[in-house]
Every structure is written in structure tokens, then in C-alpha cells.
Design a protein around this motif. Structure first.
Motif, PDB file in Angstrom:
ATOM      1  N   TYR A  22      -1.500  -0.886 -16.544  1.00 43.31           N
ATOM      2  CA  TYR A  22      -2.081  -0.542 -15.256  1.00 43.31           C
ATOM      3  C   TYR A  22      -2.011   0.957 -14.953  1.00 43.31           C
ATOM      4  CZ  TYR A  22       2.715  -0.181 -13.671  1.00 43.31           C
ATOM      5  OH  TYR A  22       4.018   0.187 -13.531  1.00 43.31           O
ATOM      6  N   ALA A  23      -1.071   1.673 -15.552  1.00 46.61           N
ATOM      7  CA  ALA A  23      -0.851   3.075 -15.191  1.00 46.61           C
ATOM      8  C   ALA A  23      -2.071   3.944 -15.452  1.00 46.61           C
ATOM      9  CB  ALA A  23       0.349   3.625 -15.949  1.00 46.61           C
ATOM     10  N   LYS A  24      -2.862   3.580 -16.423  1.00 47.98           N
ATOM     11  CA  LYS A  24      -4.009   4.409 -16.785  1.00 47.98           C
ATOM     12  C   LYS A  24      -5.167   4.285 -15.797  1.00 47.98           C
ATOM     13  CE  LYS A  24      -5.334   5.806 -21.358  1.00 47.98           C
ATOM     14  NZ  LYS A  24      -5.796   5.438 -22.644  1.00 47.98           N
ATOM     15  N   ASP A  25      -5.360   3.101 -15.238  1.00 45.50           N
ATOM     16  CA  ASP A  25      -6.540   2.893 -14.404  1.00 45.50           C
ATOM     17  C   ASP A  25      -6.210   2.481 -12.972  1.00 45.50           C
ATOM     18  OD1 ASP A  25      -5.589   0.412 -14.995  1.00 45.50           O
ATOM     19  OD2 ASP A  25      -7.504  -0.446 -15.571  1.00 45.50           O
ATOM     20  N   SER A  26      -4.982   2.728 -12.516  1.00 45.50           N
ATOM     21  CA  SER A  26      -4.650   2.383 -11.141  1.00 45.50           C
ATOM     22  C   SER A  26      -3.719   3.416 -10.530  1.00 45.50           C
ATOM     23  CB  SER A  26      -4.011   0.996 -11.068  1.00 45.50           C
ATOM     24  OG  SER A  26      -2.747   0.996 -11.675  1.00 45.50           O
ATOM     25  N   LEU A  27      -3.613   3.338  -9.211  1.00 41.70           N
ATOM     26  CA  LEU A  27      -2.743   4.230  -8.457  1.00 41.70           C
ATOM     27  C   LEU A  27      -1.639   3.406  -7.805  1.00 41.70           C
ATOM     28  CD1 LEU A  27      -5.567   6.159  -6.613  1.00 41.70           C
ATOM     29  CD2 LEU A  27      -4.270   6.969  -8.568  1.00 41.70           C
ATOM     30  N   GLN A  28      -0.476   4.014  -7.633  1.00 42.91           N
ATOM     31  CA  GLN A  28       0.615   3.388  -6.906  1.00 42.91           C
ATOM     32  C   GLN A  28       0.926   4.259  -5.699  1.00 42.91           C
ATOM     33  OE1 GLN A  28       3.628   1.047  -9.506  1.00 42.91           O
ATOM     34  NE2 GLN A  28       3.585   3.136 -10.239  1.00 42.91           N
ATOM     35  N   ILE A  29       0.961   3.639  -4.542  1.00 46.97           N
ATOM     36  CA  ILE A  29       1.213   4.376  -3.310  1.00 46.97           C
ATOM     37  C   ILE A  29       2.386   3.718  -2.598  1.00 46.97           C
ATOM     38  CG2 ILE A  29       0.239   5.115  -1.108  1.00 46.97           C
ATOM     39  CD1 ILE A  29      -2.539   4.909  -2.616  1.00 46.97           C
ATOM     40  N   LYS A  30       3.384   4.522  -2.232  1.00 50.41           N
ATOM     41  CA  LYS A  30       4.567   3.999  -1.561  1.00 50.41           C
ATOM     42  C   LYS A  30       4.352   4.019  -0.053  1.00 50.41           C
ATOM     43  CE  LYS A  30       8.901   4.798  -2.855  1.00 50.41           C
ATOM     44  NZ  LYS A  30      10.181   5.523  -3.064  1.00 50.41           N
ATOM     45  N   VAL A  31       4.799   2.932   0.601  1.00 49.56           N
ATOM     46  CA  VAL A  31       4.667   2.793   2.038  1.00 49.56           C
ATOM     47  C   VAL A  31       6.000   2.302   2.590  1.00 49.56           C
ATOM     48  CG1 VAL A  31       3.396   1.666   3.896  1.00 49.56           C
ATOM     49  CG2 VAL A  31       2.235   2.175   1.758  1.00 49.56           C
ATOM     50  N   TYR A  32       6.449   2.899   3.706  1.00 52.29           N
ATOM     51  CA  TYR A  32       7.658   2.440   4.379  1.00 52.29           C
ATOM     52  C   TYR A  32       7.283   1.639   5.610  1.00 52.29           C
ATOM     53  CZ  TYR A  32      10.750   5.474   1.618  1.00 52.29           C
ATOM     54  OH  TYR A  32      11.463   6.072   0.605  1.00 52.29           O
ATOM     55  N   THR A  33       7.922   0.474   5.747  1.00 51.25           N
ATOM     56  CA  THR A  33       7.760  -0.372   6.924  1.00 51.25           C
ATOM     57  C   THR A  33       9.143  -0.758   7.430  1.00 51.25           C
ATOM     58  OG1 THR A  33       7.648  -2.403   5.614  1.00 51.25           O
ATOM     59  CG2 THR A  33       5.560  -1.342   6.137  1.00 51.25           C
ATOM     60  N   GLU A  34       9.197  -1.225   8.667  1.00 51.67           N
ATOM     61  CA  GLU A  34      10.440  -1.720   9.250  1.00 51.67           C
ATOM     62  C   GLU A  34      10.186  -3.040   9.946  1.00 51.67           C
ATOM     63  OE1 GLU A  34      12.770   2.451  10.262  1.00 51.67           O
ATOM     64  OE2 GLU A  34      11.988   1.241  11.912  1.00 51.67           O
ATOM     65  N   ILE A  35      11.153  -3.950   9.818  1.00 54.30           N
ATOM     66  CA  ILE A  35      11.085  -5.248  10.488  1.00 54.30           C
ATOM     67  C   ILE A  35      12.285  -5.337  11.418  1.00 54.30           C
ATOM     68  CG2 ILE A  35      10.998  -7.747  10.216  1.00 54.30           C
ATOM     69  CD1 ILE A  35      10.072  -7.288   7.326  1.00 54.30           C
ATOM     70  N   ASP A  36      12.043  -5.563  12.706  1.00 59.97           N
ATOM     71  CA  ASP A  36      13.109  -5.733  13.689  1.00 59.97           C
ATOM     72  C   ASP A  36      13.435  -7.220  13.833  1.00 59.97           C
ATOM     73  OD1 ASP A  36      13.263  -2.995  14.304  1.00 59.97           O
ATOM     74  OD2 ASP A  36      11.600  -3.165  15.717  1.00 59.97           O
ATOM     75  N   ILE A  95      -3.366  -0.112  -6.584  1.00 67.51           N
ATOM     76  CA  ILE A  95      -4.806  -0.292  -6.391  1.00 67.51           C
ATOM     77  C   ILE A  95      -5.546   0.410  -7.526  1.00 67.51           C
ATOM     78  CG2 ILE A  95      -4.913   1.716  -4.866  1.00 67.51           C
ATOM     79  CD1 ILE A  95      -7.106   0.262  -3.285  1.00 67.51           C
ATOM     80  N   SER A  96      -6.627  -0.216  -7.978  1.00 62.04           N
ATOM     81  CA  SER A  96      -7.399   0.411  -9.053  1.00 62.04           C
ATOM     82  C   SER A  96      -8.098   1.660  -8.513  1.00 62.04           C
ATOM     83  CB  SER A  96      -8.432  -0.561  -9.623  1.00 62.04           C
ATOM     84  OG  SER A  96      -9.476  -0.761  -8.700  1.00 62.04           O
ATOM     85  N   LYS A  97      -8.363   2.588  -9.404  1.00 61.71           N
ATOM     86  CA  LYS A  97      -9.007   3.832  -8.995  1.00 61.71           C
ATOM     87  C   LYS A  97     -10.397   3.587  -8.427  1.00 61.71           C
ATOM     88  CE  LYS A  97      -6.427   6.737 -12.193  1.00 61.71           C
ATOM     89  NZ  LYS A  97      -6.475   7.572 -13.399  1.00 61.71           N
ATOM     90  N   GLU A  98     -11.108   2.609  -8.982  1.00 60.46           N
ATOM     91  CA  GLU A  98     -12.452   2.298  -8.484  1.00 60.46           C
ATOM     92  C   GLU A  98     -12.396   1.732  -7.074  1.00 60.46           C
ATOM     93  OE1 GLU A  98     -11.409   0.912 -11.525  1.00 60.46           O
ATOM     94  OE2 GLU A  98     -12.270   2.538 -12.706  1.00 60.46           O
ATOM     95  N   ASP A  99     -11.459   0.803  -6.824  1.00 58.24           N
ATOM     96  CA  ASP A  99     -11.335   0.226  -5.489  1.00 58.24           C
ATOM     97  C   ASP A  99     -10.877   1.278  -4.487  1.00 58.24           C
ATOM     98  OD1 ASP A  99     -12.119  -2.224  -6.468  1.00 58.24           O
ATOM     99  OD2 ASP A  99     -10.082  -3.022  -6.622  1.00 58.24           O
TER     100      ASP A  99
END
Length: 114
Positions: A22-36, A95-99
């Protein structure tokens, strides 16, 4: 000796033909969330930050929404539940680069109108 060399070359040739992952054709994006939590019940889920320097506002919005959905799905996993307090989750969106490129302001606005 020659047969083992032929088998080795055949094996290496088949390895080269497999997808590289997947590393060649996709991106990884980090997101922080919180649950109370109050009394082991999830009361609120908030988006804290989307780590994407090259994203447009539409892409950040769409990725943030996907992270909130994932946090909602994970709110009652045993490792996330607190009696009272705030659980911080780091979520990786792949997510894929195309999407990713297809997410534009127009695409987001068209979805909202439907």
C-alpha cells in the motif's frame, strides 16, 4: 547446482511481480480524536487535529469526518472505555492517491446538496 539456480531465479522473478504494498499508491494521515466518558458511557467525541500539511480544506474536512466515524465505531472497545475521563485516540486514515485527489471543494459541496 544449475537446477537450484534456476529455481532461485524463478522464485526471485515471481517476487518482483507481486504488488509492492500500500505504501506506493496510498497516503497515511494521522488524526487525533478524543472521547469523553461518564460512567463508562461515551458522551462526546471530538476531532482534535488532522495532521496534513498539503491537504485542502475539503480534504481535511472529509478525512476528519472519516476519523470521527472510526472513533464512533471504536468507542466501546474494551481498551478504550474509561469509567470517567477523556480517552485520546490517534487514528491513521489510509487513502489511495487517486481517491485523495478526487476530494475537491466541488465534490464535498455536491454531496451536501444531495
Amino acid at each position: 547446482m544449475r537446477i537450484s539456480l534456476i529455481i532461485l531465479l524463478f522464485y526471485l522473478g515471481t517476487l518482483a511481480s507481486f504488488p509492492q504494498g500500500y505504501a506506493k499508491d496510498s497516503l497515511q494521515i494521522k488524526v487525533y480524536t478524543e472521547i469523553d466518558y461518564e460512567n463508562r458511557e461515551a458522551k462526546d467525541i471530538t476531532l482534535k487535529k488532522v495532521f496534513c500539511d498539503y491537504c485542502s480544506d475539503a480534504q481535511i474536512s472529509k478525512i476528519g469526518y472519516a476519523a470521527l466515524l472510526r472513533a464512533h465505531d471504536e468507542r466501546y472497545l474494551p481498551e478504550n472505555i474509561l469509567v470517567n475521563g477523556t480517552k485520546k485516540l490517534a487514528i491513521i486514515i489510509r487513502i489511495s492517491k487517486e481517491d485523495f485527489a478526487a476530494i475537491t471543494d466541488d465534490a464535498v459541496n455536491n454531496k451536501e446538496e444531495e
